[in-house]
Enzyme design. Structure first.
Site, PDB file in Angstrom:
ATOM      1  N   THR A 175      86.607  15.903 -13.800  1.00  0.00           N
ATOM      2  CA  THR A 175      87.878  15.709 -14.529  1.00  0.00           C
ATOM      3  C   THR A 175      89.003  15.542 -13.497  1.00  0.00           C
ATOM      4  OG1 THR A 175      88.150  18.098 -14.790  1.00  0.00           O
ATOM      5  CG2 THR A 175      87.167  16.909 -16.630  1.00  0.00           C
ATOM      6  N   THR A 232      82.369  29.576 -13.635  1.00  0.00           N
ATOM      7  CA  THR A 232      83.587  28.780 -13.689  1.00  0.00           C
ATOM      8  C   THR A 232      83.132  27.358 -13.848  1.00  0.00           C
ATOM      9  OG1 THR A 232      85.185  27.816 -12.218  1.00  0.00           O
ATOM     10  CG2 THR A 232      83.403  28.961 -11.203  1.00  0.00           C
ATOM     11  N   GLU A 235      93.083  22.517  -7.286  1.00  0.00           N
ATOM     12  CA  GLU A 235      94.210  21.605  -7.531  1.00  0.00           C
ATOM     13  C   GLU A 235      95.334  21.844  -6.528  1.00  0.00           C
ATOM     14  OE1 GLU A 235      93.352  20.768 -12.242  1.00  0.00           O
ATOM     15  OE2 GLU A 235      94.726  22.371 -11.691  1.00  0.00           O
ATOM     16  N   ASN A 271      99.596  19.973 -12.743  1.00  0.00           N
ATOM     17  CA  ASN A 271      99.509  20.706 -14.004  1.00  0.00           C
ATOM     18  C   ASN A 271     100.735  20.618 -14.895  1.00  0.00           C
ATOM     19  OD1 ASN A 271      96.845  21.873 -14.108  1.00  0.00           O
ATOM     20  ND2 ASN A 271      97.443  22.743 -12.136  1.00  0.00           N
ATOM     21  N   SER A 313     100.334  15.182 -20.695  1.00  0.00           N
ATOM     22  CA  SER A 313     101.352  14.355 -21.358  1.00  0.00           C
ATOM     23  C   SER A 313     101.117  12.862 -21.120  1.00  0.00           C
ATOM     24  CB  SER A 313     102.740  14.726 -20.863  1.00  0.00           C
ATOM     25  OG  SER A 313     103.000  16.056 -21.208  1.00  0.00           O
TER      26      SER A 313
END
Lengths: 404, 404
Positions: A158, A195, A276, A399, A404
């Site tokens: 992802t 995880t 990230e 993040n 959006s």
């Protein structure tokens, strides 16, 4: 997405695991122009173990997998995983999607539904367009190949910036047992179960209960010791499939245990290295705790502290924040016995900065990409190691804009 | 430092509290060109209560204050606070600094040492240059004034972008009781005791044990319900001084309890509004939990989630991350009874997105500066409210560079 600066140079050469075949394809669940579904076929007799998120809002596929573990393993089995949509918090529609996927794949592959384990990763709360995945099944089934594990690792990504794979082999009684694993995950990463998604394959022979027990023990020392951001996914899934094709019984084999642990730890580290926004890989070694459990609590308190993580991002040897994180952990600690090391540099001991420590040495040390922070509590014999990354502007950028 | 966009328009007009006098000055502990020490003198007979960080690495001044609470209150008393250096993790030198400060002030003011309460806030692990503070004491003592509370609030700031004050009064038996408080804090803010430094003054009459008990109860509903970054300071200190000058006994007075709670909550909110990098003030109301305690656990899990906080920063109505944070909290939850609201908008109910919810409505709501997120677990009668802010690039910038 820019490649993580902590990424390994390339995807490793993974061995073929006898009894496992892979295919991946583009179902268009959410992403355009890339594969987003992987299928793994497992030979008849494969034993399957799994550990999952303990979230009370876990996803429909997680609940389905949990209900199927430990059933008879005579038939072939399959893993079916999509990226782009997690099918989590989708009410009864989520369960219907899982049923539809299992039914569809059962028809295409002639595998019983209770031997089909699905997983979904991506956005929470949106209905999974399972029809698109079902439409790819005939093609995926036709293209199954023992050598396509790298494509599978890529299809389940992802926000990952690189595909993750690891392998090990071990000789037992003159025969070689092979292990190969893949993983995805880079955010919403925290202990309390594994995880993200991890699939590990081996040709070892081992019963399901023995494999399940081994997985639980090793998970506590690997995936449960990493954290990126303290957030636990609703979809965390770690599954191990043992085809038995090597003919080597690995029950109670120390060599196999070590090899499986190595693969799990390698994959866990790769997830942290793809954290990230990460620019630093940090190992936190805690010793002298009242117990191993308390050592892990202290390690995770340091690893999850936003102030420690931002200091590391800024290459600031701000050991005062480590003291703070030890203090807030709730574990037994004595300020005046606490020692802190950066690599081989003794920073603090006996409750204060070391006489030999210089700020220049700390600043120089923090410039490295791989850091080792040592904390000795001076209380007991408890040991624990956890791994994390720094907290940077990159994490905020990823993040604050992801959905959006 | 840029003023927080969430700052109140101005420092409030605080009432004079009979029996309290203030002075502030520049000792040059660390900062240049600003006041960094505050002194408060408390009339003879003032009762003093306090709650402190539970960190196992708490600072020397915290330990000293804790040892002095509950001693006879016949004599005058004093609060002495410096910013720029926290005198935490400074070994035995830290205790010597506290002793030197108390001894010095005792000489200057003729107040017994066990009636002098100090606090220090700022960098951890560096020796406090207490001599510089002692050098200012004569001047501070000479300038004590009942109206200088605003200067005191400014002198104790570190990364704060505005000085924090609040007041309330309450009429009891025809007489007015006044309360005025000040606070500092904007990072390393998390519950588990109060947070940061808070000093509240009142002319109410109340015994030390009663005041201490009241403070503990109110603290659990105010400062223990806010979080900026989940990090708990080694210096957190909240003290309340009741001079008794009004002559009004407030023991068991509901009106006084409410007024003191209002002042504490106001100050707690101001700390969140000055959260490092904050652009949104977020109230999280949890209902339907198995207990009030579990409601608070769920609220804090949401409030501390980096993924929730970054979504809010990005004005992204990513309610899936709220589901995730509920799930990881460890509190009892049932996915299919969970409801989520943004203000008056029902976002999700019965385990899935609400039929009436539109993404546009969510996006529009998130543009506001003050947000209310409602979570109903649908299980029991437990209620809890917590307050937090978003996680932005500003937090990273401030904390990756603060010390270097």
């Amino acid at each position: 997405m820019t490649l993580s600066p902590l990424a390994p140079p390339r995807f490793p050469d993974l061995p073929i695991i006898d009894g496992v075949r892979f295919a991946s394809g583009a179902a268009g669940v959410k992403y355009e122009g890339r594969d987003d579904v992987m299928l793994a076929e497992l030979a008849a007799g494969t034993t399957i173990a799994g550990v999952f998120t303990r979230s009370s809002t876990r996803s429909a596929p997680v609940l389905d997998c949990q209900s199927k573990l430990g059933k008879p393993s005579g038939e072939r089995a399959a893993f079916l995983v999509n990226s782009g949509n997690s099918n989590a918090f989708t009410g009864s529609a989520g369960e219907k999607s899982v049923e539809a996927l299992c039914l569809g794949l059962s028809d295409v592959m002639t595998i019983p539904e209770d031997r089909i384990f699905t997983a979904s990763t991506g956005v929470i709360g949106e209905r999974l367009p399972h029809g698109r995945i079902i439409d790819t099944m005939n093609d995926l089934n036709a293209r199954l190949s023992p050598s396509e594990i790298k494509g599978a690792a890529s299809a389940i990504m992802t926000t990952d910036t690189f595909a993750k794979g690891a392998s090990a082999d071990v000789e037992i009684d003159g025969k070689v047992v092979r292990i190969a694993g893949i993983a995805k995950g880079s955010g919403m990463i925290a202990p309390d179960m594994a995880t993200m998604l991890v699939y590990i394959f081996t040709d070892a022979k081992i019963s399901q209960p023995d494999l399940q027990a081994l997985l639980g023990v090793l998970n506590d020392k690997t995936f449960n010791c990493i954290t990126v951001d303290s957030d636990t996914s609703t979809s965390d899934t770690l599954m191990v499939a043992a085809t038995g094709a090597s003919g080597v019984d690995v029950t109670d084999s120390a060599g196999f245990t070590q090899a499986l642990r190595d693969v799990m730890l390698d994959l866990a580290h790769q997830v942290v290295r793809d954290g990230e926004g990460a620019t630093k890989f940090v190992e936190i070694r805690v010793s002298g705790a009242a117990s191993d459990t308390e050592a892990r609590v202290v390690g995770l308190s340091i690893a999850n502290s936003p102030l420690v993580k931002t200091a590391i991002a800024g290459e600031d040897p701000n050991w005062g924040r480590i003291v703070m994180a030890v203090g807030k952990s709730g574990a037994q600690a004595d300020r005046d016995r606490l020692a802190i090391r950066f690599g081989d540099i003794t920073v603090a001991e006996n409750g204060w900065v070391s006489a030999d420590y210089t700020e220049d040495a700390g600043v120089e040390y923090m410039k490295q990409q791989n850091l080792v922070i040592g904390v000795d509590l001076g209380i007991g014999g408890g040991l624990g190691t956890v791994w994390t990354c720094d907290l940077t502007h990159g994490y905020i950028t990823i993040n604050a804009d992801y959905r959006s």
